[in-house]
Each structure stands twice: as structure tokens, then as C-alpha cells.
Motif scaffolding. Structure first.
Motif, PDB file in Angstrom:
ATOM      1  N   CYS A 135       0.808  -0.996  -0.087  1.00  0.00           N
ATOM      2  CA  CYS A 135      -0.049   0.018  -0.076  1.00  0.00           C
ATOM      3  C   CYS A 135       0.897   1.210   0.223  1.00  0.00           C
ATOM      4  CB  CYS A 135      -1.075   0.060   1.343  1.00  0.00           C
ATOM      5  SG  CYS A 135      -2.036   1.455   1.143  1.00  0.00           S
ATOM      6  N   SER A 136       0.891   2.260  -0.857  1.00  0.00           N
ATOM      7  CA  SER A 136       1.602   3.303  -1.152  1.00  0.00           C
ATOM      8  C   SER A 136       0.458   4.581  -0.971  1.00  0.00           C
ATOM      9  CB  SER A 136       2.155   3.393  -2.637  1.00  0.00           C
ATOM     10  OG  SER A 136       3.010   4.699  -2.573  1.00  0.00           O
ATOM     11  N   PHE A 137       1.004   5.497   0.090  1.00  0.00           N
ATOM     12  CA  PHE A 137       0.238   6.492   0.313  1.00  0.00           C
ATOM     13  C   PHE A 137       0.842   7.896   0.122  1.00  0.00           C
ATOM     14  CE2 PHE A 137      -2.920   8.202   3.932  1.00  0.00           C
ATOM     15  CZ  PHE A 137      -3.140   9.310   2.906  1.00  0.00           C
ATOM     16  N   PRO A 138       0.663   8.427  -1.063  1.00  0.00           N
ATOM     17  CA  PRO A 138       1.716   9.606  -1.238  1.00  0.00           C
ATOM     18  C   PRO A 138       0.578  10.806  -0.674  1.00  0.00           C
ATOM     19  CG  PRO A 138       0.663   9.025  -3.325  1.00  0.00           C
ATOM     20  CD  PRO A 138       0.361   8.107  -2.110  1.00  0.00           C
ATOM     21  N   LEU A 139       1.403  12.007  -0.152  1.00  0.00           N
ATOM     22  CA  LEU A 139       0.616  13.096   0.228  1.00  0.00           C
ATOM     23  C   LEU A 139       1.651  14.153  -0.117  1.00  0.00           C
ATOM     24  CD1 LEU A 139      -1.739  14.222   1.857  1.00  0.00           C
ATOM     25  CD2 LEU A 139      -0.537  14.396   3.735  1.00  0.00           C
ATOM     26  N   TYR A 140       1.236  15.118  -0.908  1.00  0.00           N
ATOM     27  CA  TYR A 140       2.218  16.102  -1.428  1.00  0.00           C
ATOM     28  C   TYR A 140       1.388  17.362  -1.524  1.00  0.00           C
ATOM     29  CZ  TYR A 140       6.069  13.168  -2.427  1.00  0.00           C
ATOM     30  OH  TYR A 140       6.738  12.091  -2.301  1.00  0.00           O
ATOM     31  N   LEU A 141       2.056  18.624  -0.824  1.00  0.00           N
ATOM     32  CA  LEU A 141       1.423  19.820  -0.942  1.00  0.00           C
ATOM     33  C   LEU A 141       1.517  20.303  -2.358  1.00  0.00           C
ATOM     34  CD1 LEU A 141       0.169  22.300   0.583  1.00  0.00           C
ATOM     35  CD2 LEU A 141       2.594  23.207   0.949  1.00  0.00           C
ATOM     36  N   TYR A 142       2.709  20.160  -3.163  1.00  0.00           N
ATOM     37  CA  TYR A 142       2.809  20.452  -4.443  1.00  0.00           C
ATOM     38  C   TYR A 142       3.589  19.207  -5.213  1.00  0.00           C
ATOM     39  CZ  TYR A 142       1.947  25.049  -3.101  1.00  0.00           C
ATOM     40  OH  TYR A 142       1.372  26.249  -2.499  1.00  0.00           O
ATOM     41  N   LYS A 143       3.239  18.987  -6.148  1.00  0.00           N
ATOM     42  CA  LYS A 143       3.705  17.734  -7.043  1.00  0.00           C
ATOM     43  C   LYS A 143       3.627  17.856  -8.701  1.00  0.00           C
ATOM     44  CE  LYS A 143       4.335  12.921  -7.100  1.00  0.00           C
ATOM     45  NZ  LYS A 143       3.939  11.623  -6.677  1.00  0.00           N
TER      46      LYS A 143
END
Length: 171
Positions: free
Chosen positions: A163-171
Motif C-alpha cells: 500500500c503506497s500513500f503519497p501526500l504532497y502539497l505540491y507535486k
């Protein structure tokens, strides 16, 4: 009455009073509003570079709806740039019995190679974590910057899946 300072707007209650000496009427603001405006103006002086802190978070179920993860990033913005300051994650619910969860890796970054910013760290935490990044540099706030992180976990019940969980303000 509205007073503007850059992008900041102040709204003051005004009152009309008579000016008998000049046979006219004038607008005045309440003394409470004026003192509040002074306080806000001194805060603006304090943060003259428009430095603001913020946070952004989200939650996500894995693909089998067995485990619910939460991830939150804390950042500082300064004018047209931002920097990742802290990343926090945890398993909020584990609803399917027999599913084990192991964290593979948490990687977080403030990254924009074109701007000369390359701050990245990898950690291998337990299921809950709270890391201060220690990053000093700011990256431009736009789509070619990576400001945030990704939490990858391995879940197992018989077979394993990631399970991959990305969280980016800017991307």
C-alpha cells in the motif's frame, strides 16, 4: 471601510459623525477596530516575508479495505516558496482480522532540482510516526516541486501486497 495591504484586506466598522465646525459629516472607525488594525499591522511587520505555517492531511484505505491509514504534513510557506517541516502518520483502523501491517519505508522531501533544492530523508518506522524533517531550504510552490512524502507499507494475509500513500502539497 476596507483597507488593503498587498493581498491582505481589513474591514473596519465606520460611523458617520457630524463635523459642526465645517458643516459636514465625516466617517470614523471605532477605537476598538483601530487598535485591532494596529495589532494586525504589527503582525504584518513581524511576518514581513509572508511566512505562514500550515498543515494538510488525508486518510486512505488500502485496496482491500482492510486498514485505514492517516498521513499529515506540516509545512512553512514563505512568499512563493514552501518547505516541509514535519510528517506524521498512523494506522487508524484495522478492520479485517488476520491482516498484518509492516511499514516498509517513509520518504519525505522538499525537492526542486531546477531551483537547487534537494532535501530528502528515508525512515523505517513502526506503524505510527512523527518526524521533524530538519529541512532548511524552501522550494518554489508549483508543480515541478515535491513538498511532502510517501508512506509505503506491506500488508499480509496469506499473500502480501503493498500500500503506497503519497501526500504532497505540491507535486
Amino acid at each position: 471601510m476596507q483597507i488593503e495591504n498587498g493581498n491582505t484586506k481589513y474591514f473596519l466598522k465606520t460611523y458617520e459623525i457630524e463635523d459642526k465646525e465645517h458643516n459636514s459629516k465625516i466617517l470614523t472607525a471605532s477605537t476598538d477596530d483601530i487598535s485591532q488594525l494596529r495589532e494586525q499591522a504589527s503582525l504584518l511587520d513581524l511576518f514581513q516575508n509572508n511566512v505562514f505555517a500550515g498543515d494538510y492531511g488525508d486518510g486512505k484505505w488500502d485496496k482491500t479495505d482492510s486498514v485505514y491509514f492517516t498521513l499529515r504534513i506540516y509545512f512553512t510557506t514563505k512568499s512563493t516558496t514552501a518547505r516541509l517541516d514535519r510528517i506524521v502518520g498512523k494506522v487508524k483502523k484495522q478492520v479485517q482480522p488476520g491482516v498484518s501491517v509492516k511499514t516498509k519505508i517513509v520518504f519525505f522531501r522538499t525537492l526542486n532540482p531546477a531551483a537547487g533544492v534537494n532535501q530528502q530523508k528515508n525512515k523505517y518506522p513502526a506503524l505510527g510516526f512523527d518526524y521533524k524533517t530538519g529541512f532548511k531550504k524552501y522550494a518554489p510552490k508549483h508543480s515541478s516541486s515535491f513538498i511532502g512524502g510517501t508512506w509505503q507499507t506491506t500488508l499480509k494475509r496469506g499473500s502480501s501486497w503493498t500500500c503506497s500513500f503519497p501526500l504532497y502539497l505540491y507535486k
